[in-house]
Design a protein around this motif. Structure first.
Motif, PDB file in Angstrom:
ATOM      1  N   MET A   1       0.911  -1.278  -0.112  1.00 43.23           N
ATOM      2  CA  MET A   1      -0.078   0.031   0.258  1.00 43.23           C
ATOM      3  C   MET A   1       1.034   1.386   0.007  1.00 43.23           C
ATOM      4  O   MET A   1       1.688   1.333   0.971  1.00 43.23           O
ATOM      5  N   LYS A   2       0.800   1.928  -1.036  1.00 39.04           N
ATOM      6  CA  LYS A   2       1.646   3.101  -1.090  1.00 39.04           C
ATOM      7  C   LYS A   2       0.885   4.527  -0.993  1.00 39.04           C
ATOM      8  O   LYS A   2      -0.244   4.518  -1.587  1.00 39.04           O
ATOM      9  N   ILE A   3       1.144   5.194   0.114  1.00 39.10           N
ATOM     10  CA  ILE A   3       0.362   6.230   0.521  1.00 39.10           C
ATOM     11  C   ILE A   3       1.131   7.423  -0.325  1.00 39.10           C
ATOM     12  O   ILE A   3       2.202   7.793  -0.365  1.00 39.10           O
ATOM     13  N   ILE A   4       0.240   7.997  -1.036  1.00 40.76           N
ATOM     14  CA  ILE A   4       0.473   9.446  -1.707  1.00 40.76           C
ATOM     15  C   ILE A   4       0.632  10.646  -0.933  1.00 40.76           C
ATOM     16  O   ILE A   4       1.524  11.162  -0.978  1.00 40.76           O
ATOM     17  N   LYS A   5      -0.395  10.824   0.023  1.00 41.47           N
ATOM     18  CA  LYS A   5      -0.138  11.947   0.868  1.00 41.47           C
ATOM     19  C   LYS A   5      -1.214  11.821   2.014  1.00 41.47           C
ATOM     20  O   LYS A   5      -2.179  11.298   1.864  1.00 41.47           O
ATOM     21  N   ARG A   6      -0.851  12.638   2.930  1.00 46.42           N
ATOM     22  CA  ARG A   6      -1.884  12.844   4.183  1.00 46.42           C
ATOM     23  C   ARG A   6      -2.158  14.348   4.179  1.00 46.42           C
ATOM     24  O   ARG A   6      -1.259  15.081   4.046  1.00 46.42           O
ATOM     25  N   TYR A   7      -3.360  14.389   4.406  1.00 51.20           N
ATOM     26  CA  TYR A   7      -3.753  16.075   4.264  1.00 51.20           C
ATOM     27  C   TYR A   7      -4.986  16.240   5.044  1.00 51.20           C
ATOM     28  O   TYR A   7      -5.822  15.198   5.514  1.00 51.20           O
ATOM     29  N   LEU A   8      -5.269  17.555   5.348  1.00 52.67           N
ATOM     30  CA  LEU A   8      -6.522  17.995   6.203  1.00 52.67           C
ATOM     31  C   LEU A   8      -7.416  18.748   5.283  1.00 52.67           C
ATOM     32  O   LEU A   8      -6.768  19.701   4.699  1.00 52.67           O
ATOM     33  N   PRO A   9      -8.482  18.226   4.722  1.00 51.91           N
ATOM     34  CA  PRO A   9      -9.284  18.992   3.530  1.00 51.91           C
ATOM     35  C   PRO A   9      -9.938  20.353   4.380  1.00 51.91           C
ATOM     36  O   PRO A   9     -10.074  20.276   5.671  1.00 51.91           O
ATOM     37  N   LYS A  10     -10.286  21.153   3.479  1.00 53.74           N
ATOM     38  CA  LYS A  10     -10.884  22.553   3.835  1.00 53.74           C
ATOM     39  C   LYS A  10     -12.124  21.999   4.376  1.00 53.74           C
ATOM     40  O   LYS A  10     -13.119  21.047   3.873  1.00 53.74           O
TER      41      LYS A  10
END
Length: 113
Positions: A1-10
């Motif tokens: 499982m390749k994680i592209i990015k961790r982010y907090l959406p608006k």
């Protein structure tokens, strides 16, 4: 499982009130337990029986703080995974929410008599 990015959406509709009908179920309690155990949950797997996980996540975010659950984009997966940010404050708020929901579920049912 390749994680592209961790982010907090608006945040969407930040001033809407917390709606308990999305939170007071056994499935959401299972979802909270998985988040507390450090698992990532999503719509496809680990969904704990929640039919629309995004509603439950949105209301959990309103209770514990929006920044305490991040979205994780994974390569090849159509939807995001959700992960709890492991801070003492977020864990304490999550356990508080879990105790509120479990207390509600343990109440006797009210019926017509």
């Amino acid at each position: 499982m390749k994680i592209i990015k961790r982010y907090l959406p608006k945040p969407k509709y930040p001033d809407t009130p917390l709606d308990w009908k999305y939170l007071k179920t056994k499935e959401v309690l299972c979802l909270i337990e998985k988040l507390l155990n450090g698992e990532m949950v999503n719509q496809v797997n680990n969904n704990c029986g929640v039919s629309k996980i995004t509603n439950a996540i949105a209301h959990i975010r309103k209770f514990i703080g929006y920044e305490n659950i991040v979205n994780v984009r994974v390569d090849g997966l159509r939807c995001d995974l959700y992960e709890l940010v492991r801070t003492p404050k977020s864990i304490k708020k999550m356990q508080e929410l879990k105790s509120i929901i479990s207390a509600y579920l343990n109440q006797p049912l009210k019926g017509k008599r």
